[in-house]
Every structure is written in C-alpha cells, then in structure tokens.
Design a protein around this motif. Sequence first.
Motif, PDB file in Angstrom:
ATOM      1  N   ARG A  39       0.830  -1.206   0.000  1.00  0.00           N
ATOM      2  CA  ARG A  39       0.000   0.000   0.000  1.00  0.00           C
ATOM      3  C   ARG A  39       0.867   1.259   0.000  1.00  0.00           C
ATOM      4  N   GLN A  40       1.886   1.273   0.862  1.00  0.00           N
ATOM      5  CA  GLN A  40       2.731   2.459   0.966  1.00  0.00           C
ATOM      6  C   GLN A  40       3.493   2.713  -0.330  1.00  0.00           C
ATOM      7  N   ALA A  41       3.997   1.644  -0.938  1.00  0.00           N
ATOM      8  CA  ALA A  41       4.717   1.797  -2.206  1.00  0.00           C
ATOM      9  C   ALA A  41       3.805   2.362  -3.292  1.00  0.00           C
ATOM     10  N   LEU A  42       2.578   1.864  -3.352  1.00  0.00           N
ATOM     11  CA  LEU A  42       1.631   2.346  -4.350  1.00  0.00           C
ATOM     12  C   LEU A  42       1.193   3.781  -4.052  1.00  0.00           C
ATOM     13  N   ALA A  43       0.940   4.067  -2.776  1.00  0.00           N
ATOM     14  CA  ALA A  43       0.549   5.423  -2.395  1.00  0.00           C
ATOM     15  C   ALA A  43       1.656   6.420  -2.727  1.00  0.00           C
ATOM     16  N   ASN A  44       2.901   6.016  -2.516  1.00  0.00           N
ATOM     17  CA  ASN A  44       4.038   6.883  -2.843  1.00  0.00           C
ATOM     18  C   ASN A  44       4.138   7.150  -4.348  1.00  0.00           C
ATOM     19  N   TYR A  45       3.704   6.170  -5.136  1.00  0.00           N
ATOM     20  CA  TYR A  45       3.816   6.284  -6.594  1.00  0.00           C
ATOM     21  C   TYR A  45       2.816   7.287  -7.171  1.00  0.00           C
ATOM     22  N   ALA A  46       1.808   7.656  -6.382  1.00  0.00           N
ATOM     23  CA  ALA A  46       0.803   8.599  -6.886  1.00  0.00           C
ATOM     24  C   ALA A  46       1.420   9.931  -7.289  1.00  0.00           C
ATOM     25  N   ARG A  47       2.387  10.405  -6.533  1.00  0.00           N
ATOM     26  CA  ARG A  47       2.984  11.702  -6.850  1.00  0.00           C
ATOM     27  C   ARG A  47       3.741  11.686  -8.181  1.00  0.00           C
ATOM     28  N   PRO A  48       4.595  10.703  -8.470  1.00  0.00           N
ATOM     29  CA  PRO A  48       5.216  10.660  -9.797  1.00  0.00           C
ATOM     30  C   PRO A  48       4.195  10.588 -10.937  1.00  0.00           C
ATOM     31  N   LEU A  49       3.101   9.843 -10.722  1.00  0.00           N
ATOM     32  CA  LEU A  49       2.058   9.790 -11.741  1.00  0.00           C
ATOM     33  C   LEU A  49       1.374  11.151 -11.886  1.00  0.00           C
ATOM     34  N   GLN A  50       1.164  11.824 -10.765  1.00  0.00           N
ATOM     35  CA  GLN A  50       0.554  13.147 -10.814  1.00  0.00           C
ATOM     36  C   GLN A  50       1.419  14.104 -11.642  1.00  0.00           C
ATOM     37  N   LYS A  51       2.714  14.014 -11.471  1.00  0.00           N
ATOM     38  CA  LYS A  51       3.619  14.882 -12.239  1.00  0.00           C
ATOM     39  C   LYS A  51       3.448  14.644 -13.740  1.00  0.00           C
ATOM     40  N   LYS A  52       3.198  13.395 -14.114  1.00  0.00           N
ATOM     41  CA  LYS A  52       3.045  13.065 -15.535  1.00  0.00           C
ATOM     42  C   LYS A  52       1.787  13.687 -16.118  1.00  0.00           C
ATOM     43  N   TRP A  53       0.646  13.490 -15.429  1.00  0.00           N
ATOM     44  CA  TRP A  53      -0.575  14.066 -16.019  1.00  0.00           C
ATOM     45  C   TRP A  53      -0.598  15.591 -15.887  1.00  0.00           C
ATOM     46  N   ALA A  64      -5.023  12.028 -20.958  1.00  0.00           N
ATOM     47  CA  ALA A  64      -6.011  10.950 -20.834  1.00  0.00           C
ATOM     48  C   ALA A  64      -5.346   9.656 -20.370  1.00  0.00           C
ATOM     49  N   ASN A  65      -4.167   9.382 -20.895  1.00  0.00           N
ATOM     50  CA  ASN A  65      -3.445   8.155 -20.558  1.00  0.00           C
ATOM     51  C   ASN A  65      -3.007   8.150 -19.093  1.00  0.00           C
ATOM     52  N   TYR A  66      -2.335   9.219 -18.683  1.00  0.00           N
ATOM     53  CA  TYR A  66      -1.779   9.249 -17.326  1.00  0.00           C
ATOM     54  C   TYR A  66      -2.857   9.438 -16.257  1.00  0.00           C
ATOM     55  N   SER A  67      -3.905  10.173 -16.570  1.00  0.00           N
ATOM     56  CA  SER A  67      -4.990  10.312 -15.594  1.00  0.00           C
ATOM     57  C   SER A  67      -5.716   8.978 -15.416  1.00  0.00           C
ATOM     58  N   ALA A  68      -5.822   8.204 -16.510  1.00  0.00           N
ATOM     59  CA  ALA A  68      -6.431   6.869 -16.410  1.00  0.00           C
ATOM     60  C   ALA A  68      -5.558   5.949 -15.548  1.00  0.00           C
ATOM     61  N   GLN A  69      -4.229   6.054 -15.701  1.00  0.00           N
ATOM     62  CA  GLN A  69      -3.317   5.257 -14.872  1.00  0.00           C
ATOM     63  C   GLN A  69      -3.458   5.625 -13.391  1.00  0.00           C
ATOM     64  N   TYR A  70      -3.639   6.896 -13.155  1.00  0.00           N
ATOM     65  CA  TYR A  70      -3.787   7.404 -11.787  1.00  0.00           C
ATOM     66  C   TYR A  70      -5.044   6.825 -11.136  1.00  0.00           C
ATOM     67  N   LEU A  71      -6.144   6.816 -11.893  1.00  0.00           N
ATOM     68  CA  LEU A  71      -7.391   6.248 -11.384  1.00  0.00           C
ATOM     69  C   LEU A  71      -7.270   4.737 -11.194  1.00  0.00           C
ATOM     70  N   GLN A  72      -6.555   4.097 -12.110  1.00  0.00           N
ATOM     71  CA  GLN A  72      -6.368   2.653 -11.988  1.00  0.00           C
ATOM     72  C   GLN A  72      -5.534   2.306 -10.755  1.00  0.00           C
ATOM     73  N   LEU A  73      -4.586   3.173 -10.434  1.00  0.00           N
ATOM     74  CA  LEU A  73      -3.785   2.973  -9.227  1.00  0.00           C
ATOM     75  C   LEU A  73      -4.690   2.901  -8.004  1.00  0.00           C
ATOM     76  N   LEU A  77     -13.457  17.488 -15.744  1.00  0.00           N
ATOM     77  CA  LEU A  77     -13.493  18.935 -15.935  1.00  0.00           C
ATOM     78  C   LEU A  77     -12.200  19.448 -16.564  1.00  0.00           C
ATOM     79  N   ALA A  78     -11.060  18.858 -16.133  1.00  0.00           N
ATOM     80  CA  ALA A  78      -9.775  19.266 -16.705  1.00  0.00           C
ATOM     81  C   ALA A  78      -9.704  18.907 -18.184  1.00  0.00           C
ATOM     82  N   SER A  79     -10.224  17.740 -18.536  1.00  0.00           N
ATOM     83  CA  SER A  79     -10.229  17.312 -19.933  1.00  0.00           C
ATOM     84  C   SER A  79     -11.087  18.239 -20.789  1.00  0.00           C
TER      85      SER A  79
END
Length: 732
Positions: A555-569, A582-591, A671-673
């Motif tokens: 859980r902690q490893a995945l939660a930590n990964y949210a910030r790098p994904l956020q930087k991408k989108w 669209a790609n990176y925001s979808a990955q973020y939601l899938q996380l 809304l961002a899209s």
Amino acid sequence: MKERKKLVFLLFWFLPVCTYAQDQVASSYALIKRVIPARASSFIVEELPSTEPQDVFEVESSKGKIVLRGNNGVAVASALYHYLTEYAHCQITWNGTNLNIPKVLPLVREKVHKTTPYEYRYYLNYCTYNYSMSWWDWERWEKEIDWMALHGINMPLALTGQEYTWYEVYKDMGFTDQELSTFFCGPAYFGWFWMGNLDGWGGPLPMSWMTSHRDLQQQILKRERELGMKPVLQSFTGHVPSAFKQRYPGSKLKQTNWTNGFDDTYILDTEDPMFEQIGRKFLAVQTKLYGTDHLYSADTFNENEPPTDDPAYLSALSLRIHQAMVKADPKAIWVMQGWLFYSDRKFWKTPQIKALLESVPNEHMIMLDLATEIEPVWKRTESYYGKPWIWNMLHNFGGNISMFGRMEGVAEGPAKALHDPAAGKLKGIGLTMEAIEQTPVLYELMTQHVWQDEEINTSQWLRKYILNRYGKVNEHTVKAWDVLKKTAYNGQAIRDGAESILTGRPTFDSATVWTKTKLNYERKDFLPAWDELIKAAPLCAKSDGFNYDLVDVSRQALANYARPLQKKWLKAYQQKNTTDFANYSAQYLQLMTDMDELLATRKDFLLGPWLADARNCGTTAAEKALYEKNARDLITLWGGADSPLREYSCRQWSGLLNDFYKVRWQKFFSLASQSLKANKEMDLKAFDQSIAAWEWSWVNTQKAYPITEKGNSVAVSQRLYKKYRTVMGQDL
C-alpha cells in the motif's frame, strides 16, 4: 437517609479496589483463558506481594507448568506476555497475532524477576476515543483491556459514558432536554466536546446512547480495576451549555471559538462562584456513577488561549481548578496534558507555564509530556518545574494510514530521560496516539520499555520482533525491516506520517492543507523493503502478521507512486497534450482501483466495519442513520461542507478509495479534460464548490460496504508488484 444511600453506593464502587488482593488470582486466570484458552491450564498464577509503588512480576517453570506471579493483574498479564514473547515467540497486536505456542512449553531455566522503573504507564488520548473507538462495544473493549494489561498499562484514560455525567449534572441544575440538545455533540466528536472545543455538532445525541454507554463505562472500569489499573476520569473545566447565559445571566462566561468551522462554546470563568459548585457536583455525580481512583484529567485551554497571558491570572486560575477538585475529593490528582505548551508555544512561555503549574502542589498534579518523541517539553520547562511527569509517544495524528515513526528515538528516549539527572520527577511512560490499530511495530517497541531501564538496540530487537510476528526469521524479512527502519521509521524531516495526494481534494498542487505529502525518505529507497517482503512471501505466507505487513508495505509503495504519476498528467495538462493527459490520468485512477483491491484483502483496511459498527450502535432507523453520518463525516470532511478540517482524518481504506477519493478525481479529470478541449483554463473555484456539494452528499448517504476481507493478500500483492515495480523503478 439520602446520605446513607449515597455512602452505600460509593462503597460499592470502591469495593473492587479495596478487595483487589483476594480477586487478583481469579481475574488473572480469566484473562489467561481469554487470551490463550486452549493452553490456559498450563499456567499457574500466584500473588507476589510488594510494598513498592512500582509493579513486579516473576516467571518460572515448575512441574511442567509455567508459574506467573505478580503484585496485581497487570503484572501477571505482563508476566504472561513476557513468557509468550521471550520463550514461546508469540505476539499479540491489533494488526496480526501469532499464538502458535509450541506443543511442549519451553522451559524457563532460571526464574525471571522484573520490576518496572515506571510507577505509571499511561494510555490513550481524548482523540483516540473518536478516531478509533467511537463505535466500540464491550467485546472490543474487553479485547483492548487485555491488550493493555499484557503490555503493562496501568493508567488508562477512561472517558466512555462521560456525557451521561454531564447530563445528570445539568439536568439537576434545571436545564431541559431541549436546552441540552444543542450542547451534546454526536458520538464521533466527543473528544473535542469533552475538551470544550465544540457543542452540538453531529447531534442531537439520543438518550439511548447515553444510558447504554453509561453501562458500558461501568463494565470497562470494573474490568480495569479488577486487573489493578487506575483509570483517569475527567474533572470539570468550565464547559457549559449555551443556555447557561440565559439561566444565569450574571455568570462570568468566556465565549470562545476553536476556529475550525464550529459555533462558539462557553467556558465558565474560574472566578465565578458557580465554577466550584459545579466542579464539586460534577465529581460527586461521576463518583456515584463510576467510582474513583482520584486521577482526573482537566484541560482548560486545549487549542484555545486564555483571555490574558498575565501570570497572576493563570496562577489563580489553576489554583481554583485544583481547589474545585480537592474540595470534592481531597485525594484528587490533576492529570494535565502538556499539549498546549507544544501547540501554542507563542503564548505559553516560561512565565505563563510556571504560573499555571506552580500554584498546584506537586503531589496533586501529574504532567503528560504528550509528544515527547516529537518535542520533549520537559527539557525547556525544568522538568515541569518539579511536577511528576510522564514520557509519552504520540506518533499518530487523526488515524491517518501511513508507515512512519521515530524508531530510534522511541528505542532510546525513555531510558535516556530516566537516567538524566535533569529529568526531575519522571514517573512513567505512556502512549498518547490520536488513533490506534496501525503501525504495531512502534507500540510493541514502546511498551518494551515498561519492564526495563536500558535503551533498546533496534537491530537486535527487530530480529526478535520478526520471529515473534512471523514465526521465523529469514534474510529477506531482516533486510526488509532494516530498510523500513532507515526509511519509513527514521523519524526525520517531518512531524508525522505523510499522506498520499490520492486522499486530498483534487488539485494540481503536490499537497493540500491537511494532505501533507512530504516524505521522510526518497521514494526509491523504500522499494527494497517491498522487494524483500515479496521474496519472503513463500516462506511467511501463513503468518497473519506477515500478511498485514506485506499489504501495508505494498500500500505504501503504491501510495508513494501517486505523486510521480501526478507529475506526468500535470505535465501533459500544462503542455495541452490531451492524449497523454487521458493516458496518465487513467493510470492514476487505476492505481486507486488497484489499491482498493489490495486493501480489501485485510479487514484492517476496510471501510465497511467502521460504518457497520456505527449503525449497530443505533436502536432505531433514525439513530442508525445519524451514527453512519457521524462515521462518514469524521473520516472525510470533519465538519460541514466547507469544513477547514477536511482530510485531517483521512483513511486509505477499501471502499473509501473507490467510492470517495477516486470519484472526486474522476470529476476533476473530467473537468480538466473539458477545459483542455475547449482550450480554456480550468475553473478551480467552481470545481471546489461543486465537489464540496458532492462530498456533503456522500456524507449524508447510507450504503453498506463489505465487512469481511476479499481475496488473498499475498497473491494480490504479488500481482501488483509485478505490474508496478519495474515502472516505479524507472519513474522514481
């Protein structure tokens, strides 16, 4: 006749304390049968008389049995846990238990004799009663009291049913139920009601709650006293209903506000003659209901400032609070939280602290250095100017789910203070976390101090912790915990555990007001702990504690990964790249979807039990709905739709991730899209308004969630490791 009845009632409540010696053995045997029912017959309990204030226990083998001796039930329970951890290599925690006792009980070759260096071992915080304990029944309380005894706790804060004391006091003064309906808050907010921070929020409080929790408190106190604990009850601090100003227009009231989005509360000035009258009445009613061990918690200025910083005023104020106690109970000892000296350091300087403390005789006050591992206030107050004091680990704020702690500080701090000549009257250690049922390693470590006066070598201690928790030690678990000690538990850079941006209200920023995402380590440095636990899985998969730890680290490893994904989108949004966004925001939601599935494998991480337990407290459909709303609100908005405390008590729980946090992000991305496609800046103010309305709607919704786990913790962790580990290594 009235006085005679009162005396009989008081004697009834004092009876468990006065006849403790003769009941001790029976109480201890009962605890052993609850903890290890199948092996209880292998243990013999004997009294161990002691004239010292410190508790003592012994353990030895005799004729194929294990003999446990102690001067009270807590000491005997500690003897049992010493045997279970040191000889049978077992462990009992909130998050994983190992009671695989060998068929042939290990021998105690030499008699063990332990005396605690600490007269007091304090437990709980006002906030714990809500962030963790809001909906507990007797079955859960019984389990917790056993945990306390096993871990040497002898001074628990005991606040369940406190609202009934207040009810009887104010009803006797002539207040109507209607007037009191805006005074009592909902069950999820008692901690702050008891401290005078809020009135009424989350109510009105049903009478059925007050009477049932009056009865529950009597059960709790009876058991705690049977085991030799001395519970801390509450004393009057001036908090009165708003109707007080109409009933007593000449009274001297202070109208104050906690500044967190709630209405004003009213505090009766200690100079008003009614303060002492109500204070005496309060303790008399409380003693009639719950008995007394002469320990009283009283915190007049919890996150509220006095009207003046004049030392003379503060000195007179504390003296009057103390006098109100001792006139009702001459043996009263004021147990004061030292939190105000940490949280409002600008106000509480040396003259103000001295004035507040020195007017009360030393033998009538005990100070709780509430967050010693974060900031040892005793070091800048000359050890509280001669008052007895207790070294406490606060550790958790708001019940937030985050791997964090000051492992080395906790391992060294109590013993260092104990042997420091400047520590004055250090009389105890304690646990004052705002919430429990998380990070079990820190609580096993802290309670290790109860029966020793030396610093703990964490490398050696962790090997024993691994053995007791998993039933075996291997190179992978040792390496994993070494990484965790150097990363999550290094206690550096931040006050308390970092949150994931996933749980914050959606934003383009890296953090929000209460979603503080700064970590105390580099994300990439944490990942080897995940690597090693995955490698250890085939060897440890049957261990309850290992399954919890594997899920928590994943859980902690995945939660930590949210910030790098956020930087991408975020980069894609800024570059107006709709495809990448669209790609990176979808990955973020899938996380978040993946995390929800992972957390669903452990009951420790489910939203369902929190809501179900709340509803189970209700006796009518309306009460069940009220309690569910309380439960939903506390862990999300912490107040109304515009609450400034939202996400203070966020939880990474299955059900909450999918149905609350993820939905908010979906709305944000939608809304961002749209703004990208229209080539316009996103209207963030409009989004905040719309999402606030949606959040409030969620709080007011009634929906059941699973109360049992689903899926295999090891299998899901392994699958998510395979999915994310390589890409994490590339992105961090």
